[in-house]
Every structure is written in structure tokens, then in C-alpha cells.
Enzyme design. Structure first.
Site, PDB file in Angstrom:
ATOM      1  N   ASP A 138      -8.677   3.009  -3.219  1.00 18.86           N
ATOM      2  CA  ASP A 138      -9.849   3.406  -2.439  1.00 18.86           C
ATOM      3  C   ASP A 138     -10.975   3.843  -3.366  1.00 18.86           C
ATOM      4  OD1 ASP A 138      -8.163   2.999  -0.344  1.00 18.86           O
ATOM      5  OD2 ASP A 138      -7.847   5.123   0.098  1.00 18.86           O
ATOM      6  N   GLU A 157       2.496   5.068  -4.107  1.00 18.04           N
ATOM      7  CA  GLU A 157       2.547   6.004  -5.249  1.00 18.04           C
ATOM      8  C   GLU A 157       3.885   6.733  -5.290  1.00 18.04           C
ATOM      9  OE1 GLU A 157       0.032   5.684  -3.069  1.00 18.04           O
ATOM     10  OE2 GLU A 157      -1.081   4.434  -4.479  1.00 18.04           O
ATOM     11  N   ASP A 198       0.821  -1.215   0.000  1.00 20.39           N
ATOM     12  CA  ASP A 198       0.000   0.000   0.000  1.00 20.39           C
ATOM     13  C   ASP A 198       0.853   1.263   0.000  1.00 20.39           C
ATOM     14  OD1 ASP A 198      -2.291   1.596   0.151  1.00 20.39           O
ATOM     15  OD2 ASP A 198      -2.474   1.417   2.326  1.00 20.39           O
TER      16      ASP A 198
END
Ligand code: MIG
Length: 690
Positions: free
Chosen positions: A418, A308, A305
Site C-alpha cells: 500500500d 507478513e 496478500d
């Protein structure tokens, strides 16, 4: 045919496998405008497919998309960037071609946004490689592209089971309770996900021993019940003296650097962190090695997770914001200054300035992060994937990531990040799937039920009815939102039947996944790919082909008791579930009906699942089971719409080993003109009509 052309000094992203000699002559299909800008006209009927993880439809026309991997949990129709950067598209019009823009910084795809009849592609800097592909059909172009970028990741078979997640199950007893209540409710389950709170202080590769005193014991106990634990791993490594990952990373120089050469400081969950420099081979090996800590405790799957990478704030950014906020203290804030004040805090997160302020030590030299931003999640997951291959050469490990770039599809899957408990996000889930498959991401799915916001039972039922077809089938939700474990709702029987149907369909879904992965094909296809001559099918945005035999048309509107479905040919409607048959094995609830081509209104109750079978095609099914290990893949039933000479290639293996190409995994099933089933293969499959 694939043609490559290079401009300036392209960065070696390693998205492509093998090497291609760049062309010298002019580019086919696209006009080179210089400075990293390319364009081509779009005729009125041209459809543009691709771009992987993005908002809007299967046809990407009429919007502008930016490849900049972004943490945007509240994305909407006008969002331009999501978590991944997937720079491949196919234009299917008077000109038919595919283009892959291999460039790791920001790329803008203006797909008829500024001018409805023009496609323009712009890279931030003019250093890139372009791959141009022409072919007989969009599907042919996709296959060539996928061959160019290499075979897609294959998870263990258990990862095709259903998974329950939540941010977070706080301790071992909460996890046990989820397992127990699923088993009590008779709803199949193969995985429970551990979100950040299983760690100690959000530190990667640690376990909070108060909450999870014996993680290996818990993993073993659940595995007995056919359930695996899948922990999350975050990109940021907490700065904390005494924490070995931090200390070693500093000592070995494995973190990203700022301009002065010190370890770059950002902040995420644990507060201040360093980012492992996963663009550096040694750092990648170093970080990947830590997954062993959890593998040794019986963990067989991970989700990566915040890669980015998401940044809450940087030291410098925070400093600047505080001093400017201070300057506003004495002012009478009006609409402009009030807005500016709000912006100061909101702008701390994922700020472009922060992304310009750190560096990677890549094999080809020092590179500033923003220039290669879209490669971070890719390489974090590559670090893990390469480590798994070294640590567990004989065994597949589940691995999927939030952020990605094409090339990462060889190392892991992705979830779509998400989303929200919105009806429109069911449709978005459907529309993203074929685009992702085109780019190589086959093991994928969305947070079923919606991550942010409060779910409702009807939304969850409809979303699950789509989710049973997505390879990654996981229900996940954010902290603070309504709980959405399936056993919490009144219609437990409906949920049981829907999830059970997933397990019934597994022989087909797994075969179709494996054939797509091994043959560089697509598991989900737009209707247009299967019916290229059908002008109406080309425009269908809310139905999909799942593998070779099945078409789905999920209901995604609240209160709808069914929907219009377009049938490009005669098909057999197959219906499962329904309250009148509650309590039965879902397989026994099957109802079939032949339908003529064209438009039909199909009733679909909340507790039913319908899909459509193509003529001359077959679907092998099982009796289902409480977990993948329970499913009998040997004695199969056959659903189908048989016509002369119809056959099916069944793929099956033990679900763990990496010996994908063994011919013994294939069984050929065919039905002769008198309807008798024959099988060919050494897998000992027994196949009977349902
Ligand atoms: O920004 O770990 O997308 O699935 O539950 C929040 C907590 C950080 C973002 C992930 C989400 C996960 C959450 N994480």
C-alpha cells in the site's frame, strides 16, 4: 568471489541455491563484534545500495532500516520497515563489497544513522549465515549475488500488459463495465484484478455466487477480449465449520499452532482465522493445492496478500485490551492515560507479542514465529509457485506477493504494497526499483495512482508515465478513495497514448526483462552502475537506466512542466504524445533530438513521455495493440542512436511456455556502417527503421 560464514545455528531459509562451505578465518570487510553485530566504516564518498523494499533513496545511507515484514499502509520518510525483508546491500566506497545477511528474524541496518561514517548490522539473535561478495563493480557483485540466490521468476507475457485494480469490483457487471469502458476509450488493457469481495465472506478459494454467478464464464468472456481476471488470495483461512479449507486444515494439522499445540487464532478480514503453516512442507503442498480451484475456472494469475502475516488482533491480545480499557472507564483521562487508551486499540494490530505466540513445524523442528517472521510471505508464495509448476508445468502463471524475503523471487514477483496518492510516492516508486532488482525481484511495480488517499489527474498522468516502464504495471486504489480508472478523467486521449506507448515498447521491455532474468542481471539500474566513472551520475537519485539502451527521468512534482535531467553522455531525446497530435497512433507522434552531455532542462507536458537513448544502442518497438496478444512481435520498428557496429539482442517467445533457454528465442539485430539493418536468428523477425 563469494565467502560464507556461519554463526551459531542458522535457520535454513532456502534463500540460497546450492551449498557453500563456510569459512573459518576472520571475515573480510566487516568487523565482527559478537552477538550478531557487524560493522564497517563508511568513507565520505561511499554509496550504499540495496535493501530492496524500503523508504528513502537509491543510496541507503543516512537512515536506519529494520527487516521486519510489516503491513504499514501509511509509510513515510521515517518508516523503518515495509512489507518485505531484503537483507542484501552493496557498499561502494574505499571498501567495495556486498553482504547478504541470511537471517529470518529481525535485522537492523544502521546505515550511517547513529554515526554518519559507520555501517552496523545487528541480528536479533546470533544465529545466522553471512555471505560476503567482492567484485569489480557493484553490478558485478549483484550478478554474483543473484547467481547465489537463483533465477528470478518469469511471468507470462500478458502480465507485461496494463492491469486495472480496485478494492473492490463488487460483481461481474462492474468488472464487465471496466472492460467495456477501457475498450471504448481505446486504452489498452490486459488484466482486471479481483480484490477480497469476489470471495464469499472473505474465504480463500471460494467465490461469492450472488456477485459472480459464473466466474469461469466471466473469465472466458473477458479472455475473448484479451483481458484476464486476477483474484487476490489472503493468508488467513476463516474459521467456519463447513468451510472445507478450514476443516481440512484442522484435520490434517496444517495450521500454525499456539503454545498449547492448538491451532493459533488470529483475526483479519473474515474475523477469526488460522494461518496455514507454510514453513512446513506438507502444509505448503496442501495450501498450494487449492489454487487449482481457481485455475480450473480459467484463472491464470494471482496476488497473495496480507502475508507478513498481517494480524488485526489475536484472541489474547483482544482480551487484554478489553480488560485494560475497562480499567480506564472511571478515570479522568489526561494526556498520558488518554494516550495509553488510544495505544491499547492501535497496538492490537501486528503486535510483536502476537508474533511471539505461535509456532511452525519446520523440517528442522518447532520454531517460534517471530524468529522466522520474514519467511511467511515467501513461503505462502512458494506454496503457490510450486503448486503452479505441478499443476501447469507447460504454462506460466502470474503470481505476485505483498510480503517477501530473498528466495521468494524465484517463485513470484511483488508489488510494493500500500502506498498513497502522494507525489513523493512516485519518486519512492522509482527509487525502490533498482534496489528490488538487486535482490532478485524483477517482476515488480507500485500501485499506480496511489492506493490510499484521493488521486488527481495530473498525479496519475505523471505516475503512469513512470509506470509504463515497470514490469508490473497496475493501477490500484483503496475502498473509499476517489475512483482512478483512466477513462474517468478528462484527458482520456493522453492516457490512451501513454498506455499505448507501453505496448509499443514491449518488444524492448520484454527482451530486457528476459535477459535480466536469464542472466541474473538488473532491468532497472542506478545511473552509477552504467557510468561508474562519472562522479555526478553516482549522486543521481531520480533517473534510472531501463535495460541497456534507455534512461528515464520522470517528472514527479506537481505543476512542473518539465525537469532538469543529467546526461552522462551524448544522448538522443525521444518524445512521444502531446495534445497537438491527439488521435494519432502514439508511434507517429515520435520526435527526436540529440543532446550533449551535462545538465538540461527538458520540457515535458502532462500528456507526453520522454526518455533518452544511449549512443550505439537500439530499441525495437511494435505498432502497439489493445492487449499483449494483439501486439505484432514479428514486424518491428527500430528506434536508435546507431553508431558503428551497434547491435541488439532481441528476446522473444510465445509468452506462455517455460522453455526460456531455447536459443531460437534470440534474434541478433545489427546495423552496419551504412545504416542497413541485419538480423540473425530463426525467429523470422522483420526489422525496419521507424
Ligand atoms: O489491509 O484486500 O495491500 O492492495 O486492496 C487491506 C484489500 C487488505 C491490502 C492490500 C491491498 C488490498 C487490500 N488489502
Amino acid at each position: 568471489m563469494i565467502r560464507k560464514k556461519s554463526y551459531g545455528h542458522p535457520f535454513d531459509t532456502e534463500a540460497v541455491v546450492g551449498s557453500y562451505t563456510p569459512l573459518d578465518g576472520p571475515l573480510p570487510f566487516l568487523t565482527e563484534e559478537g552477538g550478531g553485530r557487524f560493522s564497517c566504516p563508511l568513507d565520505e564518498d561511499a554509496v550504499v545500495y540495496g535493501l530492496g523494499e524500503n523508504v528513502r533513496g537509491i543510496n541507503k545511507r543516512g537512515w536506519i532500516y529494520e527487516s521486519v515484514c510489516s503491513d504499514d499502509p501509511n509509510h513515510r520518510e521515517d518508516t523503518r520497515s515495509l512489507y518485505g525483508a531484503h537483507n542484501f546491500l552493496v557498499v561502494d566506497g574505499a571498501r567495495r563489497f556486498g553482504v547478504f545477511v541470511d537471517y529470518p528474524g529481525k535485522v537492523t541496518f544502521d546505515v550511517g544513522y547513529t554515526d554518519g561514517s559507520v555501517l552496523t548490522i545487528q541480528t536479533e539473535e546470533p544465529d545466522l549465515a553471512l555471505y560476503l561478495i567482492d567484485g569489480d563493480s557493484p553490478e558485478d557483485i549483484v550478478r554474483q549475488f543473484r547467481t547465489l540466490v537463483g533465477r528470478s521468476y518469469i511471468p507470462p507475457k500478458w502480465a507485461f500488459g496494463y492491469g486495472q485494480s480496485r478494492w473492490s469490483y463488487m460483481n461481474a457487471d462492474e468488472v464487465r463495465e471496466v472492460a467495456a469502458r477501457y475498450r471504448e476509450a481505446g486504452i489498452p488493457l490486459d488484466a482486471i484484478y479481483l480484490d477480497i469481495d469476489y470471495m464469499e465472506g472473505y474465504k480463500d478459494f471460494t467465490v461469492n455466487r450472488n456477485a459472480f454467478p459464473d466466474l469461469s464464464g466471466l473469465a472466458a468472456e473477458l479472455k475473448e477480449q484479451g483481458i484476464r481476471l486476477v483474484p487476490i488470495i489472503d493468508a488467513g483461512v476463516k474459521i467456519e465449520p463447513g468451510y472445507p479449507v478450514y476443516e481440512e486444515g484442522v484435520r490434517q494439522g496444517c495450521f500454525c499452532k499456539d503454545e498449547d499445540g492448538s491451532d493459533f487464532v488470529a483475526a483479519v478480514w473474515p474475523g477469526r482465522v488460522h494461518f496455514p503453516d507454510v514453513l512446513n512442507e506438507e502444509a505448503r503442498r496442501w495450501f498450494g493445492g487449492y489454487y487449482k480451484v481457481l485455475l480450473e475456472q480459467g484463472i491464470e494469475g494471482f496476488w497473495n496478500d496480507m502475508n507478513e502475516p498481517a494480524i488485526f488482533y489475536s484472541e489474547q491480545g483482544l482480551e487484554n485490551a478489553f480488560s485494560q480499557i475497562d480499567a480506564y472507564r472511571t478515570e479522568n483521562l489526561d494526556i498520558h492515560t488518554y494516550g495509553a487508551l488510544q495505544g491499547l486499540v492501535a497496538g492490537l494490530k501486528n503486535s510483536p507479542e502476537d508474533y511471539r505466540s505461535f509456532y511452525h513445524r519446520h523440517k528442522d523442528g518447532l520454531v517460534r514465529h517471530d524468529r522466522v517472521h520474514n519467511l511467511y510471505g515467501y513461503n505462502m508464495t512458494r506454496a503457490a509457485g510450486e503448486a503452479m509448476e505441478a499443476l501447469e508445468p507447460e504454462k506460466r502463471i502470474l503470481l505476485f506477493s505483498r510480503s517477501s524475503y530473498i528466495g521468494m523471487h524465484r517463485y513470484g514477483g511483488i508489488w510494493t504494497g500500500d502506498n498513497l496518492s502522494w507525489w513523493s510516492h512516485i519518486l519512492l516508486n522509482l527509487q525502490m526499483m533498482p534496489s528490488l532488482n538487486m535482490c532478485g525481484f524483477l517482476y515488480t511495480g507500485a500501485d499506480l495512482g496511489g492506493f490510499g488517499g484521493d488521486t488527481t489527474e495530473d498525479l496519475l498522468l505523471r505516475w503512469m508515465a513512470l509506470g509504463i516502464f515497470t514490469p508490473l504495471m497496475r493501477n490500484h486504489s483503496a475502498t473509499g478513495t476517489r475512483r482512478q480508472e483512466l477513462y474517468r478523467f478528462p484527458h482520456v486521449v493522453a492516457f490512451r497514448q501513454i498506455v499505448s506507448l507501453r505496448y509499443v515498447l514491449l518488444p524492448y521491455l520484454y527482451s530486457e526483462y528476459m535477459k535480466a532474468a536469464l542472466g541474473n542481471g538488473m532491468y532497472f539500474r542506478p545511473l552509477a552502475f552504467a557510468y561508474p566513472e562519472d562522479a555526478f551520475a553516482r549522486r543521481v537519485e531520480d533517473q534510472l537506466m531501463v535495460g541497456e539502451s534507455v534512461m528515464i527521468a520522470p517528472v514527479y512534482q506537481q505543476h512542473a512542466r518539465g525537469r532538469y535531467v543529467y546526461l552522462p553522455e551524448r544522448m538522443k531525446l525521444v518524445r512521444f504524445g502531446g495534445s497537438h497530435q491527439a488521435g494519432q497512433n502514439v508511434l507517429e507522434t515520435v520526435q527526436e533530438e540529440l543532446l550533449e552531455p551535462g545538465h538540461h532542462y527538458i520540457d515535458v507536458a502532462l500528456d507526453e513521455v520522454v526518455f533518452f537513448l544511449r549512443p550505439g544502442h537500439l530499441v525495437p518497438v511494435s505498432q502497439g495493440g489493445g492487449c499483449v496478444a494483439d501486439v505484432d512481435f514479428t514486424h518491428l520498428k527500430l528506434l536508435g542512436y546507431p553508431e558503428d557496429g551497434c547491435s541488439y539482442e532481441l528476446y522473444d517467445d510465445d509468452g506462455f511456455r517455460r522453455d526460456y533457454d531455447t536459443p531460437a528465442h534470440i534474434t541478433r539485430i545489427y546495423v552496419d556502417s551504412s545504416g542497413v539493418i541485419h538480423t540473425e536468428g530463426t525467429g523470422g523477425k522483420d526489422v525496419q527503421w521507424l
